[in-house]
Write an enzyme that holds these catalytic residues in place. Structure first.
Site, PDB file in Angstrom:
ATOM      1  N   LYS A   1      87.167  68.515 135.230  1.00 18.75           N
ATOM      2  CA  LYS A   1      88.048  69.606 134.809  1.00 18.75           C
ATOM      3  C   LYS A   1      88.810  70.150 136.019  1.00 18.75           C
ATOM      4  CE  LYS A   1      87.834  74.055 132.294  1.00 18.75           C
ATOM      5  NZ  LYS A   1      86.936  75.007 131.606  1.00 18.75           N
TER       6      LYS A   1
ATOM      7  N   SER B   1      87.783  76.417 127.054  1.00 17.13           N
ATOM      8  CA  SER B   1      88.899  75.985 127.871  1.00 17.13           C
ATOM      9  C   SER B   1      88.774  74.563 128.424  1.00 17.13           C
ATOM     10  CB  SER B   1      89.062  76.947 129.048  1.00 17.13           C
ATOM     11  OG  SER B   1      87.926  76.893 129.921  1.00 17.13           O
TER      12      SER B   1
ATOM     13  N   SER C   1      83.375  77.832 126.756  1.00 18.99           N
ATOM     14  CA  SER C   1      84.368  76.845 127.165  1.00 18.99           C
ATOM     15  C   SER C   1      83.851  75.418 127.269  1.00 18.99           C
ATOM     16  CB  SER C   1      84.991  77.253 128.504  1.00 18.99           C
ATOM     17  OG  SER C   1      85.849  78.350 128.332  1.00 18.99           O
TER      18      SER C   1
END
Length: 468
Positions: free
Chosen positions: A81, A162, A186
């Site tokens: 990420k 997210s 997330s």
């Protein structure tokens, strides 16, 4: 060689068997995922950047394998990420135009550990910009750098956030493993929405060093994959103590997490389930899932739904974000030193923030010293409501090893408590949207949750997306 071999839904065990038998190499596997990214990323927008050294790293793994080196993740591609720092020719942008030229030139602690365990860093994943802490009402999976991440199960479906790109890429077979991060939902949220396994670990199990922060109280990274076994192997590689992150020090010892991947260990375990307001279809799926757990020898106990109405809805995060982001900026060569600097850059480039920057502005009005009485009271109240008087009391009163919840229900309470959650995919609804389960327990109860989740997963075949 990969032209003759189907690597769709490849897992670590099968990859290592292929390396051993000479069926394919780590370079073949890495090239396969690069070809999948080339074919599908213009549609999914899941990957922000490919590591230009990925094939070299894979070839080095092949040479190491031929020399007799054996590591848990040797030659296994991992997507990181993009709020997690990576060394080399990869940027760390958090999806923000303000950081679009930011080379961290260092690995986060968890990335270092992945490399030490043999992983190939495939690239960086798209995300909800600033891990969804820039503004309000921004679509899940949107960033100025990467655009709108799509759910491979349908363009009209929520991709979750997210860690959107991490989840979408794993689901669409653009990578074997991915790393996500979570402050509140997330990892859990995009994992269930993309029909993959995600482990949001206890805060402190994995170092936060080198992760662009939101909340010191709640931030953690975690692995995401298509199977629980792969996710657990990644977890083992990522966790460990780090003097720069006090939360990681002196964590409870125990057997390797992978030894808990045995359905027999779940027999007789007690798990709580809840009655919540679900659609008729979702209730049917939840009931079917509970029956599978019961057939595995797990004792089901109906419990009252944990009450999260008293939890803080954001003020704590605003306080902690200002301190955290300014401490992070001080370690970089970026031209910004304060949150105000970032806000001013954004204001001068409105095209970079079409959804605004309300969260930044709210945080910047606070001291960043964490001395406000309102912050301290709300933080302590959250610990009590979510942890000691919430999940911990519920688990203790009914002598439970964990809770099994539909989809991503009540993820915010586990996040506030710093407790772990594991998601397991289950089915596809008539709308095309995935439906799964979340297993939640008390701090450092990952071993129990793995036992429960594995007992369930063995009954399930992950439903594949039809569109990719």
């Amino acid at each position: 060689m990969t032209d003759q071999i189907d690597l769709l839904e490849l897992d670590i065990e099968t990859a290592h068997r292929g390396y051993k038998e000479g069926t394919f190499t780590a370079r073949d596997v890495t090239a396969y995922y690069l070809s999948r990214i080339a074919e599908w990323n213009d549609t999914l927008h899941a990957v922000l950047q490919v590591n230009p050294d990925a094939l070299f790293e894979a070839e080095a793994c092949d040479r190491a394998y031929r020399k007799g080196v054996r590591l848990p993740l040797l030659g296994i591609p991992v997507l990181i990420k993009d709020n997690v720092e990576t060394d080399g020719l990869m940027k760390t942008t958090a999806g923000a135009m303000a950081l679009s030229d930011h080379f961290a030139r260092r690995d986060a602690d968890l990335v270092r550990r992945l490399r030490e365990n043999g992983a190939v860093i495939l690239g960086k994943a798209n995300l909800s910009e600033w891990a969804n802490f820039l503004t309000e009402n921004m679509p899940n999976g949107w960033s100025a750098v990467g655009g709108q991440t799509k759910n491979p199960y349908g363009d009209n479906l929520d991709v979750g956030g997210s860690s959107s790109g991490s989840a979408s890429a794993v689901a669409a077979n653009l990578t074997l493993l991915a790393v996500g991060s979570e402050t509140s939902g997330s990892i859990v949220h995009p994992s269930v929405h993309n029909s993959i396994v995600g482990i949001k670990p206890t805060v402190g199990l994995i170092s936060r060093s080198g992760i662009i922060p939101i909340s010191r109280s709640q931030d953690t990274a975690g692995p995401m994959a298509r199977t629980l076994r792969d996710t657990v192997l990644a977890l083992e590689a990522m966790c460990g103590s780090d003097p720069s992150d006090p939360a990681t020090m002196h964590t409870p010892a125990g057997p390797p997490y992978s030894t808990c991947l045995d359905e027999r260990q779940a027999v007789g375990m007690r798990v709580g389930y809840v009655k919540v307001d679900l659609s008729a279809e979702e209730q049917t799926l939840y009931d079917q899932a509970l029956l599978l757990l019961k057939e595995s020898g797990i004792v089901l106990v109906e419990v009252e739904s944990p009450n999260d109405e008293s939890l803080d809805q954001g003020d704590i995060l605003y306080h902690e974000f200002k301190l955290g982001i300014e401490a992070y900026l001080a370690t970089t060569s970026l031209p910004y030193k304060t949150l105000t600097d970032l806000i001013e850059w954004n204001a001068a480039h409105p095209e970079a923030i079409p959804h605004g920057q309300v969260a930044f502005e709210k945080a910047d009005r606070l001291s960043g010293r964490l001395t406000e009485a309102a912050y301290l009271k709300r933080r302590l109240d959250d610990v009590r409501s979510a942890k000691t008087a919430g999940l911990d009391r519920l688990l203790k009163n009914d002598t439970l090893h964990g809770l099994v919840l539909p989809h991503d229900f009540n993820y915010d309470m586990a996040a506030k408590a710093g407790h772990p959650t594991i998601t397991i995919p289950f089915a596809i609804k008539q709308s095309g949207a995935p439906f799964g389960l979340s297993f939640t327990g008390t701090s450092f109860s990952e071993r129990d949750l793995i036992r429960l989740a594995y007992a369930f997963e063995r009954h399930v075949t992950r439903p594949l997306p039809k569109n990719v």
